[in-house]
Write a protein that holds these residues in place. Sequence first.
Motif: not given
Length: 176
Positions: A94-100, A117-124, A127-132
Amino acid sequence: MRDLAVTQNITVDGVIEAGDWFGPADGGPEVLEALREQMARADGFLTGRVTFEQMRGFWPTQTDDPTGISTYLNKVHKYVVSSTLQEPGWAPTTVLRDLDDVRRLKEAAGGEIVCTGSIDLTHQLIAAGLVDEYRLFVYPTVVATGRRLFPEAQKLCLQSCTSFPSGVALLIYRHR
């Protein structure tokens, strides 16, 4: 609510950028077993577009993979965050368009979601507080250059630590 876990191979000095400092079997059979345990708990695999396309170009064609990674990746539901990708070409994806969209995915029923992986996504995500949870396979290597996991200071709480005969250590952290 689903947990989102970032699983990364990382050097002692914090570099996660891919290089020749690790390979899938470099940690030995014990690290592979720990990876298999994590794969068994996750029913979602999250990446950014670049990592997704790299993986899509490699893993589906592996026919003799003793690690089990190709089997897992070919059957797990993959989620790729991209504003440009139209047809993923690797089911089920599934393609997700954004952090929402990532937030909505976390709120849905299901098992763990793992981002690797996905360094840029991981940083986002950080920053958005989505990592548990952070699952860091720390390799006994110092490379001195490269992109690091944390773009800014973080306060974390160690949940567990496992050392392997290869010298790799698995550190699992959650936010304080």
